[in-house]
Design a protein around this motif. Structure first.
Motif, PDB file in Angstrom:
ATOM      1  N   ARG A  86      32.909  45.191  44.312  1.00 44.53           N
ATOM      2  CA  ARG A  86      34.209  45.653  43.795  1.00 44.53           C
ATOM      3  C   ARG A  86      34.453  45.098  42.394  1.00 44.53           C
ATOM      4  N   VAL A  94      42.804  47.879  37.647  1.00 40.16           N
ATOM      5  CA  VAL A  94      41.618  48.473  38.258  1.00 40.16           C
ATOM      6  C   VAL A  94      41.156  47.624  39.434  1.00 40.16           C
ATOM      7  N   ALA A  96      38.204  48.747  42.046  1.00 35.33           N
ATOM      8  CA  ALA A  96      37.362  49.881  42.410  1.00 35.33           C
ATOM      9  C   ALA A  96      36.062  49.427  43.059  1.00 35.33           C
ATOM     10  N   ASN A 118      38.447  56.745  41.644  1.00 34.88           N
ATOM     11  CA  ASN A 118      38.492  55.283  41.679  1.00 34.88           C
ATOM     12  C   ASN A 118      37.163  54.724  42.168  1.00 34.88           C
ATOM     13  N   VAL A 120      33.297  53.048  40.458  1.00 34.29           N
ATOM     14  CA  VAL A 120      32.441  52.692  39.327  1.00 34.29           C
ATOM     15  C   VAL A 120      31.002  52.605  39.810  1.00 34.29           C
ATOM     16  N   GLY A 139      31.932  54.159  34.426  1.00 34.40           N
ATOM     17  CA  GLY A 139      33.057  54.770  35.127  1.00 34.40           C
ATOM     18  C   GLY A 139      33.575  55.986  34.390  1.00 34.40           C
ATOM     19  N   VAL A 149      39.089  56.037  36.858  1.00 33.13           N
ATOM     20  CA  VAL A 149      39.105  54.577  36.927  1.00 33.13           C
ATOM     21  C   VAL A 149      39.118  53.888  35.562  1.00 33.13           C
TER      22      VAL A 149
END
Length: 228
Positions: A86, A94, A96, A118, A120, A139, A149
Motif C-alpha cells: 500500500r 492517497v 492505494a 485508486n 498504483v 499511477g 490516484v
C-alpha cells in the motif's frame, strides 16, 4: 494509450536483486470515444480489463539492465527486497493498494488497470520500494469519468513524506527531493531510471495539456524521493 515499446531483459532469467532501468517515453490518456477501446492487463497475480479508455499508462521503451547489486556500491539506509502492498501519501490523501506490473509478451511494461481509479503499480521485476536502487511507482492521473490516484501528485513539494507498506510488515518512509515536469519529447530517461546506490523511488504520472489530435498528454510528472 500509446503503444508501449521493447522491454528490459526478460524477468525469468534475471536474479531477484537484478536492477532494471526502465525508460519511459510517455504516459498517455485516451479519450472515451466509440472508435477507441483499449484493454490493459494487471499484475502477474491477476488480470483486469480496462473499461475506462482514458488513463495514463506506463511504457517501457528499449533499455538495458542496470548493474547487479554486487557491481554497484550501495550507500545509505536500505531494506531487503519485499513486495509493496500500500502507498500512503498523506499530503494528497492517497491510500492505494499496489498491483505488480509485468513485461508483456510484446516486450512492454504493462500499465495499471484503468478501471480502478485508486490503484498504483510497480515494476515487479525491478527494484522494490525501500530496496537499494531505483523503484518505479506508476499511477493514473484520471480516467474517462473521474480523477485517479495521482490526480494531486503535482501538489507534492520538497520535504513532503510518504510511505510504502510492505509484505514483510515493514514500512518504507520516503522524503520528496523534487517534483518535476518534463516534455515527453525531451524526457531525461537516464536521470529518472538509472540505477542508484541509495534506496530511491520515482512516482510517475502524466501531466500538461491533453492533445486530442494524438490522444496523449504532452508531459510527464516525476516525483524524486529517497528512503529515510
Amino acid at each position: 494509450m500509446a503503444t508501449p515499446l521493447p522491454s528490459p531483459v526478460e524477468s525469468t532469467s534475471v536474479p531477484p536483486r537484478r536492477r532494471f532501468v526502465v525508460r519511459l517515453l510517455a504516459w498517455t490518456v485516451v479519450l472515451l470515444i466509440p472508435a477507441v477501446i483499449l484493454f490493459f492487463s494487471g499484475d502477474d497475480e491477476s488480470s483486469d480489463d480496462a473499461r475506462a479508455p482514458r488513463a495514463a499508462a506506463a511504457h517501457a521503451p528499449a533499455s538495458s539492465a542496470a548493474p547487479k547489486s554486487s557491481a554497484t556500491p550501495r550507500a545509505g539506509k536500505q531494506l531487503p527486497r519485499a513486495r509493496p502492498t500500500r502507498l500512503l501519501i498523506p499530503a494528497i490523501d492517497v491510500s492505494a493498494p499496489f498491483v505488480g506490473l509485468a513485461i508483456g509478451d510484446s516486450g512492454q511494461l504493462e500499465p495499471p488497470p484503468a478501471d480502478d481509479v485508486n490503484l498504483v503499480g510497480w515494476q515487479a521485476d525491478g527494484v522494490s520500494p525501500g530496496e537499494a536502487g531505483t523503484a518505479i511507482i506508476a499511477g493514473h492521473v484520471d480516467t474517462a469519468t473521474a480523477p485517479a490516484v495521482f490526480a494531486g501528485l503535482s501538489e507534492l513539494k520538497k520535504g513532503d513524506r510518504f510511505s510504502v507498506n510492505r509484505s514483510d510488515r515493514r514500512t518504507a518512509v520516503f522524503v520528496v527531493d523534487s517534483v518535476e515536469t518534463f516534455a515527453k519529447d525531451d524526457f531525461p530517461d537516464e536521470r529518472v531510471y538509472a540505477d542508484t546506490p541509495q534506496a530511491q523511488v520515482r512516482l510517475i504520472t502524466c501531466a500538461g495539456d491533453y492533445d486530442h489530435s494524438v490522444k496523449d498528454y504532452t508531459d510527464n510528472l516525476v516525483v524524486f524521493a529517497h528512503l529515510v
